[in-house]
Design a protein around this motif. Structure first.
Motif, PDB file in Angstrom:
ATOM      1  N   LEU A  63      39.026  13.130 197.573  1.00  0.00           N
ATOM      2  CA  LEU A  63      39.674  13.565 198.803  1.00  0.00           C
ATOM      3  C   LEU A  63      38.964  12.950 200.003  1.00  0.00           C
ATOM      4  O   LEU A  63      37.739  12.912 200.062  1.00  0.00           O
ATOM      5  CB  LEU A  63      39.636  15.086 198.914  1.00  0.00           C
ATOM      6  N   ARG A  64      39.756  12.480 200.948  1.00  0.00           N
ATOM      7  CA  ARG A  64      39.195  11.851 202.144  1.00  0.00           C
ATOM      8  C   ARG A  64      38.819  12.918 203.165  1.00  0.00           C
ATOM      9  O   ARG A  64      39.644  13.757 203.534  1.00  0.00           O
ATOM     10  CB  ARG A  64      40.220  10.898 202.748  1.00  0.00           C
ATOM     11  N   LEU A  65      37.559  12.900 203.612  1.00  0.00           N
ATOM     12  CA  LEU A  65      37.083  13.873 204.605  1.00  0.00           C
ATOM     13  C   LEU A  65      36.282  13.158 205.673  1.00  0.00           C
ATOM     14  O   LEU A  65      35.636  12.145 205.412  1.00  0.00           O
ATOM     15  CB  LEU A  65      36.194  14.924 203.940  1.00  0.00           C
ATOM     16  N   ASP A  66      36.294  13.715 206.878  1.00  0.00           N
ATOM     17  CA  ASP A  66      35.510  13.117 207.960  1.00  0.00           C
ATOM     18  C   ASP A  66      34.196  13.844 208.214  1.00  0.00           C
ATOM     19  O   ASP A  66      33.297  13.316 208.876  1.00  0.00           O
ATOM     20  CB  ASP A  66      36.328  13.075 209.254  1.00  0.00           C
ATOM     21  N   GLU A  67      34.076  15.070 207.677  1.00  0.00           N
ATOM     22  CA  GLU A  67      32.859  15.863 207.849  1.00  0.00           C
ATOM     23  C   GLU A  67      32.877  17.010 206.857  1.00  0.00           C
ATOM     24  O   GLU A  67      33.921  17.328 206.284  1.00  0.00           O
ATOM     25  CB  GLU A  67      32.779  16.404 209.278  1.00  0.00           C
ATOM     26  N   PRO A  68      31.726  17.649 206.633  1.00  0.00           N
ATOM     27  CA  PRO A  68      31.717  18.814 205.751  1.00  0.00           C
ATOM     28  C   PRO A  68      32.645  19.907 206.293  1.00  0.00           C
ATOM     29  O   PRO A  68      32.610  20.226 207.479  1.00  0.00           O
ATOM     30  CB  PRO A  68      30.250  19.281 205.788  1.00  0.00           C
ATOM     31  N   LYS A  69      33.477  20.441 205.429  1.00  0.00           N
ATOM     32  CA  LYS A  69      34.405  21.479 205.883  1.00  0.00           C
ATOM     33  C   LYS A  69      34.888  22.308 204.704  1.00  0.00           C
ATOM     34  O   LYS A  69      34.787  21.898 203.550  1.00  0.00           O
ATOM     35  CB  LYS A  69      35.595  20.878 206.614  1.00  0.00           C
ATOM     36  N   ASP A  70      35.424  23.462 204.994  1.00  0.00           N
ATOM     37  CA  ASP A  70      36.022  24.311 203.972  1.00  0.00           C
ATOM     38  C   ASP A  70      37.376  23.744 203.569  1.00  0.00           C
ATOM     39  O   ASP A  70      38.200  23.442 204.430  1.00  0.00           O
ATOM     40  CB  ASP A  70      36.247  25.734 204.503  1.00  0.00           C
ATOM     41  N   ILE A  71      37.583  23.593 202.277  1.00  0.00           N
ATOM     42  CA  ILE A  71      38.899  23.243 201.777  1.00  0.00           C
ATOM     43  C   ILE A  71      39.294  24.285 200.732  1.00  0.00           C
ATOM     44  O   ILE A  71      38.462  25.074 200.281  1.00  0.00           O
ATOM     45  CB  ILE A  71      38.949  21.820 201.168  1.00  0.00           C
ATOM     46  N   PHE A  72      40.556  24.286 200.356  1.00  0.00           N
ATOM     47  CA  PHE A  72      41.058  25.240 199.373  1.00  0.00           C
ATOM     48  C   PHE A  72      41.704  24.486 198.228  1.00  0.00           C
ATOM     49  O   PHE A  72      42.467  23.542 198.449  1.00  0.00           O
ATOM     50  CB  PHE A  72      42.088  26.182 200.003  1.00  0.00           C
ATOM     51  N   LEU A  73      41.388  24.884 197.008  1.00  0.00           N
ATOM     52  CA  LEU A  73      42.064  24.379 195.825  1.00  0.00           C
ATOM     53  C   LEU A  73      42.934  25.507 195.292  1.00  0.00           C
ATOM     54  O   LEU A  73      42.419  26.554 194.883  1.00  0.00           O
ATOM     55  CB  LEU A  73      41.047  23.933 194.762  1.00  0.00           C
ATOM     56  N   VAL A  74      44.237  25.310 195.309  1.00  0.00           N
ATOM     57  CA  VAL A  74      45.188  26.363 194.943  1.00  0.00           C
ATOM     58  C   VAL A  74      45.964  25.947 193.707  1.00  0.00           C
ATOM     59  O   VAL A  74      46.551  24.860 193.667  1.00  0.00           O
ATOM     60  CB  VAL A  74      46.176  26.638 196.089  1.00  0.00           C
TER      61      VAL A  74
END
Length: 374
Positions: A63-74
Motif C-alpha cells: 500500500l502506498r503511504l506518505d507517512e505513518p497513519k492509521d489504516i483499516f483492513l476490513v
C-alpha cells in the motif's frame, strides 16, 4: 493477540529508518478473514479504498503511504456483514508486517526486527489483559444465567478499574524497559488520556525525535482535544445548569419547543434507530413511562437518522411519548454536549438539568425510582 481486543488499535510501526519508498506491505496468513479485504487509507478528503484478494486464507498487499497513519483492513467478499472483521493498523511507509493465526481466536505479529519487538509487547499485553477478559466473560455468563444485570454491572464498576490499572502498568513497564525501541513508541499510543503524555516522556530522545514523532504528537493532541470536549460536555450537562431551549419539528411536522413543556419534569432522550443500546433500552423506558405516568414527560430527540427511518422506528417500537427530529445542521447536540448514545437528561420543572446519564445504565432507572417513587 486475543480476539477480545480486535477492536483496539493494532499498533504497528518500524524499527529502522531505511527504505523510505512510501510503500507499506502486509503479509497475512489469517484464517476467517473472508475472500476479500478492503484497505481503508485516510486521505485529506476521506478514505482511499484498496481491494485485496484473499486466497487460501493468505494475501500479500503493498500500500502506498506518505507517512505513518492509521489504516483499516476490513473483511468483505462473501461474508455476511455480521461476520466481517476489522483490524486497525498503524502503517509505516517502507515496512512490512506479517500476521499469522486466526481472527476468531488469536494471531501473532512478526516480520522484521521491529515486529519481533512489537510482538513481544503484544504477548506481554495479552497476558496482562487476560484477567480482565476472564472477569468480563464470567460476568456475561452470570447475566445470561439470569442474575440481575444491575448487580453484575455494579460489581464490574467496582473491580474493573483494578484490572485496567494492571494493563496500564504492563504498558508502562514495557516502555520503561525499552525506551530505545520504536515498538515502545507504538505501545505509548495504546494508552489513554494523560497517560499517553506521561509514557511518551519515558522514551529516548532518539525515538521521540524520530519518524514516529508526528504520530506520537497526534496521539497527544487527540487526547487533549477529547479531554477538552469531555470537560465542555460535563459542564453543559451538569445538574443545576439551565437547559438550553430549542425548537424542532415533531413527528407530525409541527414545531415543538422545550420551553413549551416548562413546569413539568422532562426527560430528553437522545437516541437513533441505528443505536443498538438505544433500542434495547426502549422496553424498560416504556415500562417506566407507564409506571410514573403524569409525573414526567419524555421527549425523544432522534439523531443521525433519515426522517423515514426515525418515523418507522417510533411506529415499530410503539413509543408513546413526544418525539422530535434533530437535523444535521442543528446545534442541539453541541448545546447539550452529547457525545454518546443514548444520552438521557432529566430537566426539572424550573428548566434546569437534574441529572444526566450516558449509555443504557441501570443507574438511570434507580434514579427514576428515587425521584418519582416517593
Amino acid at each position: 493477540m486475543n480476539k477480545m481486543f480486535l477492536g483496539l488499535s493494532l499498533l504497528l510501526c518500524a524499527q529502522t529508518a531505511a527504505a523510505a519508498d512510501g510503500n507499506f506491505t502486509v503479509k497475512s496468513e489469517l484464517k476467517n478473514f473472508g475472500d476479500t479485504v478492503v484497505a481503508l487509507i485516510p486521505q485529506d478528503n476521506g478514505y482511499r479504498r484498496d481491494t485485496i484478494l484473499v486466497k487460501n486464507d493468505r494475501f500479500n498487499a503493498t500500500l502506498r503511504l506518505d507517512e505513518p497513519k492509521d489504516i483499516f483492513l476490513v473483511s468483505m467478499g462473501t461474508l455476511h456483514r455480521t461476520e466481517r472483521k476489522r483490524l486497525n493498523i498503524i502503517a509505516v511507509p517502507g515496512e512490512t508486517v506479517e500476521l499469522k493465526g486466526d481472527l476468531n481466536s488469536r494471531y501473532d505479529i512478526g516480520g522484521s526486527r521491529f515486529y519481533q519487538q512489537y510482538g513481544q509487547f503484544d504477548r506481554e499485553l495479552e497476558v496482562a489483559q487476560k484477567a480482565l477478559q476472564d472477569f468480563t466473560e464470567s460476568l456475561s455468563k452470570r447475566i445470561e444465567a439470569g442474575e440481575e444485570r444491575a448487580k453484575v454491572m455494579k460489581e464490574y464498576e467496582e473491580k474493573a478499574p483494578g484490572f485496567e490499572q494492571k494493563i496500564n502498568d504492563a504498558i508502562m513497564g514495557f516502555v520503561k524497559s525499552h525506551p530505545d525501541w520504536e515498538a515502545a513508541a507504538a505501545a505509548v499510543t495504546s494508552l489513554e488520556g494523560e497517560k499517553i503524555e506521561e509514557a511518551a516522556k519515558l522514551l529516548s530522545a532518539t525515538v521521540k525525535a524520530g519518524r514516529m514523532k508526528s504520530y506520537l504528537q497526534r496521539a497527544i493532541d487527540d487526547y487533549k482535544k477529547q479531554a477538552e470536549a469531555e470537560a465542555k460536555s460535563k459542564a453543559a450537562q451538569a445538574a443545576g445548569v439551565v437547559a438550553p431551549d430549542f425548537t424542532l419539528n415533531d413527528i407530525h411536522g409541527k414545531p415543538l419547543s422545550l420551553s413549551s413543556l416548562k413546569g413539568k419534569y422532562v426527560l430528553l432522550d437522545f437516541w437513533g434507530s441505528w443505536c443498538i443500546w438505544c433500542i434495547r433500552g426502549m422496553p424498560q423506558m416504556k415500562e417506566y413511562y407507564k409506571k410514573y405516568a403524569g409525573k414526567f414527560e419524555i421527549l425523544g430527540i432522534d439523531c443521525n437518522d433519515p426522517e423515514d427511518k426515525w418515523k418507522a422506528a417510533v411506529k415499530k417500537h410503539e413509543l408513546p411519548w413526544l418525539h422530535v427530529y434533530n437535523p444535521k445542521d442543528s446545534k442541539v447536540l453541541a448545546d447539550y454536549g452529547v457525545r454518546g448514545f443514548p444520552t438521557k437528561i432529566l430537566v426539572g420543572p424550573d428548566g434546569k438539568i437534574v441529572r444526566t446519564v450516558v449509555g443504557e445504565d441501570p443507574a438511570f432507572y434507580q434514579f427514576m425510582d428515587e425521584t418519582f417513587g416517593k
